[in-house]
Design an enzyme around this catalytic site. Structure first.
Site, PDB file in Angstrom:
ATOM      1  CG  HIS A  77       7.853  10.953   4.950  1.00 32.24           C
ATOM      2  ND1 HIS A  77       8.855  10.043   4.766  1.00 32.24           N
ATOM      3  CD2 HIS A  77       6.694  10.288   4.735  1.00 32.24           C
ATOM      4  CE1 HIS A  77       8.335   8.861   4.460  1.00 32.24           C
ATOM      5  NE2 HIS A  77       7.016   8.993   4.418  1.00 32.24           N
ATOM      6  CE1 TYR A  88      17.291  10.691   3.152  1.00 26.22           C
ATOM      7  CE2 TYR A  88      18.744  10.406   1.258  1.00 26.22           C
ATOM      8  CZ  TYR A  88      17.565  10.871   1.803  1.00 26.22           C
ATOM      9  OH  TYR A  88      16.663  11.534   1.013  1.00 26.22           O
ATOM     10  N   PRO A 132      21.325  12.135  -6.610  1.00 26.40           N
ATOM     11  CG  PRO A 132      20.670   9.946  -7.050  1.00 26.40           C
ATOM     12  CD  PRO A 132      21.678  10.970  -7.418  1.00 26.40           C
ATOM     13  CE  LYS A 149      16.769  19.352  -1.450  1.00 32.94           C
ATOM     14  NZ  LYS A 149      15.379  19.036  -1.120  1.00 32.94           N
ATOM     15  CE1 TYR A 174      14.112  14.987   3.040  1.00 33.71           C
ATOM     16  CE2 TYR A 174      16.330  14.544   2.236  1.00 33.71           C
ATOM     17  CZ  TYR A 174      15.021  14.146   2.428  1.00 33.71           C
ATOM     18  OH  TYR A 174      14.612  12.901   1.987  1.00 33.71           O
TER      19      TYR A 174
HETATM   20  P1  FAS Z   1      13.600  14.739 -17.915  1.00 35.14           P
HETATM   21  O1  FAS Z   1      14.907  14.129 -18.317  1.00 35.14           O
HETATM   22  O2  FAS Z   1      12.734  14.049 -16.928  1.00 35.14           O
HETATM   23  O3  FAS Z   1      12.678  14.960 -19.223  1.00 35.14           O
HETATM   24  C1  FAS Z   1      13.261  15.428 -20.422  1.00 35.14           C
HETATM   25  C2  FAS Z   1      12.348  15.021 -21.565  1.00 35.14           C
HETATM   26  O4  FAS Z   1      12.908  15.565 -22.765  1.00 35.14           O
HETATM   27  C3  FAS Z   1      12.260  13.510 -21.739  1.00 35.14           C
HETATM   28  O5  FAS Z   1      10.915  13.094 -21.786  1.00 35.14           O
HETATM   29  C4  FAS Z   1      12.991  13.246 -23.065  1.00 35.14           C
HETATM   30  O6  FAS Z   1      12.377  12.203 -23.811  1.00 35.14           O
HETATM   31  C5  FAS Z   1      12.840  14.585 -23.784  1.00 35.14           C
HETATM   32  N1  FAS Z   1      13.915  14.844 -24.753  1.00 35.14           N
HETATM   33  C6  FAS Z   1      15.250  14.626 -24.607  1.00 35.14           C
HETATM   34  N2  FAS Z   1      15.908  15.009 -25.724  1.00 35.14           N
HETATM   35  C7  FAS Z   1      14.959  15.466 -26.596  1.00 35.14           C
HETATM   36  C8  FAS Z   1      15.012  15.990 -27.902  1.00 35.14           C
HETATM   37  N3  FAS Z   1      16.169  16.139 -28.553  1.00 35.14           N
HETATM   38  N4  FAS Z   1      13.854  16.357 -28.497  1.00 35.14           N
HETATM   39  C9  FAS Z   1      12.658  16.240 -27.831  1.00 35.14           C
HETATM   40  N5  FAS Z   1      12.552  15.752 -26.576  1.00 35.14           N
HETATM   41  C10 FAS Z   1      13.701  15.369 -25.974  1.00 35.14           C
HETATM   42  N6  FAS Z   1      15.573  13.185  -8.821  1.00 35.14           N
HETATM   43  C11 FAS Z   1      15.200  13.159  -7.522  1.00 35.14           C
HETATM   44  O7  FAS Z   1      14.788  14.197  -6.990  1.00 35.14           O
HETATM   45  N7  FAS Z   1      15.242  11.987  -6.811  1.00 35.14           N
HETATM   46  C12 FAS Z   1      15.647  10.814  -7.382  1.00 35.14           C
HETATM   47  O8  FAS Z   1      15.662   9.772  -6.735  1.00 35.14           O
HETATM   48  C13 FAS Z   1      16.039  10.793  -8.735  1.00 35.14           C
HETATM   49  N8  FAS Z   1      16.425   9.632  -9.331  1.00 35.14           N
HETATM   50  C14 FAS Z   1      16.799   9.663 -10.642  1.00 35.14           C
HETATM   51  C15 FAS Z   1      17.194   8.482 -11.308  1.00 35.14           C
HETATM   52  C16 FAS Z   1      17.589   8.511 -12.643  1.00 35.14           C
HETATM   53  C17 FAS Z   1      18.013   7.237 -13.338  1.00 35.14           C
HETATM   54  C18 FAS Z   1      17.597   9.729 -13.351  1.00 35.14           C
HETATM   55  C19 FAS Z   1      18.057   9.787 -14.800  1.00 35.14           C
HETATM   56  C20 FAS Z   1      17.207  10.890 -12.714  1.00 35.14           C
HETATM   57  C21 FAS Z   1      16.793  10.871 -11.359  1.00 35.14           C
HETATM   58  N9  FAS Z   1      16.363  12.029 -10.710  1.00 35.14           N
HETATM   59  C22 FAS Z   1      15.984  12.023  -9.420  1.00 35.14           C
HETATM   60  C23 FAS Z   1      16.340  13.285 -11.399  1.00 35.14           C
HETATM   61  C24 FAS Z   1      15.084  13.355 -12.214  1.00 35.14           C
HETATM   62  O9  FAS Z   1      13.957  13.166 -11.402  1.00 35.14           O
HETATM   63  C25 FAS Z   1      15.073  14.691 -12.916  1.00 35.14           C
HETATM   64  O10 FAS Z   1      15.409  15.737 -12.018  1.00 35.14           O
HETATM   65  C26 FAS Z   1      13.752  15.025 -13.557  1.00 35.14           C
HETATM   66  O11 FAS Z   1      13.380  13.966 -14.398  1.00 35.14           O
HETATM   67  C27 FAS Z   1      13.939  16.323 -14.323  1.00 35.14           C
HETATM   68  O12 FAS Z   1      12.852  16.518 -15.139  1.00 35.14           O
HETATM   69  P2  FAS Z   1      13.034  17.213 -16.569  1.00 35.14           P
HETATM   70  O13 FAS Z   1      13.852  18.436 -16.408  1.00 35.14           O
HETATM   71  O14 FAS Z   1      11.674  17.292 -17.135  1.00 35.14           O
HETATM   72  O15 FAS Z   1      13.952  16.219 -17.422  1.00 35.14           O
HETATM   73  C1  PHB Z   2      13.481   7.710  -3.959  1.00 34.19           C
HETATM   74  O1  PHB Z   2      12.525   7.352  -3.253  1.00 34.19           O
HETATM   75  O2  PHB Z   2      13.640   7.339  -5.151  1.00 34.19           O
HETATM   76  C2  PHB Z   2      14.500   8.662  -3.370  1.00 34.19           C
HETATM   77  C3  PHB Z   2      14.198   9.292  -2.179  1.00 34.19           C
HETATM   78  C4  PHB Z   2      15.134  10.169  -1.628  1.00 34.19           C
HETATM   79  C5  PHB Z   2      16.339  10.382  -2.281  1.00 34.19           C
HETATM   80  C6  PHB Z   2      16.625   9.750  -3.489  1.00 34.19           C
HETATM   81  C7  PHB Z   2      15.693   8.884  -4.047  1.00 34.19           C
HETATM   82  O3  PHB Z   2      17.248  11.235  -1.734  1.00 34.19           O
END
Ligand code: FAS
Ligand code: PHB
Length: 394
Positions: free
Chosen positions: A76, A204, A296, A300, A388
């Site tokens: 994009h 957005y 989100p 980032k 961005y």
């Molecule tokens: P994660 O949380 O992905 O992974 C952590 C891992 O550790 C998990 O698999 C968990 O099971 C494990 N764990 C936890 N506690 C433990 C323990 N005690 N023992 C062993 N393992 C354990 N980011 C964006 O950029 N754009 C988005 O649109 C976006 N939407 C999101 C929506 C939601 C609902 C959430 C919660 C997050 C969103 N994020 C988004 C952020 C997300 O993408 C995170 O930045 C990303 O998953 C980070 O990755 P990790 O640091 O690996 O953490």
């Molecule tokens: C998504 O596609 O999930 C998404 C994209 C951009 C954002 C947040 C979420 O800023």
């Protein structure tokens, strides 16, 4: 039954941070054990991020897992901001020379898991009572129970990649750990639908009724969000209500192209800004959501996690291959400088794009003035664009 295993780096968490770190270290010949309290299917099933910065794509290329990303990811060169129906495109490629790639976190995780398994990575899934221990000793360890056995991983370093609800951050002594938090007074209701996206780029939108985002996962699968109350429930949101609200907030031009259909994923996520300092204590390093959370809005979260891992993997590789501990000793200071700049951007864009219950008419005028400034000043648009597409690693 109990036993101890030895490794160089014990990684807690098999999300994107832990998997990417394990792969980058393996490529340098460094041995790791990866522990997660869930299993692969659960981790892959989480619907999360959708937009990758060029730096994240580079990290995945360095990890050797970018083939499918290059085949299926959607480059994009811009995105749109909309205010009460007025739309303006931010041409990120013209302003920065960089693009972003639409490719779901689910796919990134699958690609990393495939390669780690193909290379025989030692995983412990469904681990219980995971406990980092002796963090300041020369050989810290991580104990946990697995299939009824008590296992201890003795290692040189522990990488806390276990997300916001993980155990690693909690293992840093309370008199050492400092946390900073802003909880936003609303959430995002997100849906996934097997329909072509309303636009070929992300939109957005700030509307008097609330924020909305039109995103996608492919040319046939769309991802949409609307701002909702913190205490709202998906039970209050039929598909019909969601499509009607999304159309209103995106504005009539976009609404005319909106292809609706049955949603196959519907969830509400809270929004917060959060940072924990330091990101190193003894021989424990934090990376990704274990150390910080961003709303989100700026896309980032995953990208900031990947940047942490690039900085941490460099530090560990320098230690093991050159005996140079400079990057290990400066890890927390280095990584936090960038974390705070990304936190600022995510907070600023969230403040610009959402309806805050406490905002007076003055603040609403400030939001509109910021939008008008962004649409008429190349300098303002370039500042937004360079954040961005992703700030430099250092
Ligand atoms: P994660 O949380 O992905 O992974 C952590 C891992 O550790 C998990 O698999 C968990 O099971 C494990 N764990 C936890 N506690 C433990 C323990 N005690 N023992 C062993 N393992 C354990 N980011 C964006 O950029 N754009 C988005 O649109 C976006 N939407 C999101 C929506 C939601 C609902 C959430 C919660 C997050 C969103 N994020 C988004 C952020 C997300 O993408 C995170 O930045 C990303 O998953 C980070 O990755 P990790 O640091 O690996 O953490
Ligand atoms: C998504 O596609 O999930 C998404 C994209 C951009 C954002 C947040 C979420 O800023």
């Amino acid at each position: 039954m109990s036993h101890t295993i030895e490794t160089q780096v014990c990684i807690i968490g098999a999300g994107p941070s832990g998997l990417l770190l394990s792969q980058l270290l393996a490529n340098a010949g460094i041995d790791t054990v990866v522990i997660d309290r869930k299993d692969r299917a659960y981790i892959e099933g989480r619907i999360r991020a959708g937009v990758l910065e060029q730096g994240t794509v580079t990290a995945l290329e360095e990890a050797g897992v970018a083939d499918r990303l290059h085949r299926e990811g959607l480059p994009h060169s811009g995105f749109e901001l909309a205010f009460d129906g007025d739309r303006h495109r931010i041409d990120i490629e013209a302003l920065t020379g960089k693009t972003v790639t639409v490719y779901g976190q689910t796919e990134v995780t699958k690609d990393l898991f495939d390669k780690r398994h193909a290379e025989g990575q030692v995983f412990y899934f469904n681990a219980d009572s995971v406990r980092p221990q002796d963090l300041t000793a020369d050989r810290p360890s991580v104990s946990f129970t697995h299939d009824g056995a008590e296992i201890t991983v003795s290692c040189d370093y522990i990488a806390g990649c276990d997300g916001y609800h993980g155990v690693s951050r909690q293992s840093i002594p309370a008199d050492v750990l400092k946390t900073f938090e802003r909880v936003y007074p609303f959430g995002w209701l997100g849906v996934m639908v097997e329909r072509p996206p309303v636009s070929h780029e992300l939109i957005y939108a700030n509307h008097a009724r609330g924020f909305a985002l039109a995103s996608m996962r492919s040319e046939r699968r769309s991802r949409y969000y609307v701002q909702c109350d913190l205490d709202d429930s998906i039970d209050n949101w039929s598909d019909d209500r969601f499509w009607e609200e999304l159309a209103l907030r995106l504005g009539p031009d976009a609404a005319a192209h909106l292809q609706t259909g049955p949603s196959f994923e519907k969830s509400i996520a809270p929004l917060r800004s959060f940072v924990a300092e330091p990101m190193r204590h003894g021989n424990l390093f934090l990376a990704g959501d274990a150390a910080h959370i961003v709303p989100p809005t700026g896309a980032k979260g995953l990208n900031l996690a990947a940047a942490d891992v690039r900085i941490l993997s460099r530090a560990l590789i320098e230690h093991y291959t050159k005996g140079n501990d400079h990057h290990i000793d400066t890890y927390s200071e280095t990584v936090l400088k960038r974390v705070w700049k990304v936190e600022r951007f995510s907070w600023q864009l969230s403040t610009l794009m959402h309806q805050f219950p406490e905002n007076s008419p003055f603040e609403k005028r400030m939001q509109r003035a910021e939008f008008d400034y962004l649409t008429t000043s190349e300098a303002a648009a370039r500042s937004l664009a360079e954040n961005y597409v992703g700030l430099p690693l250092e």
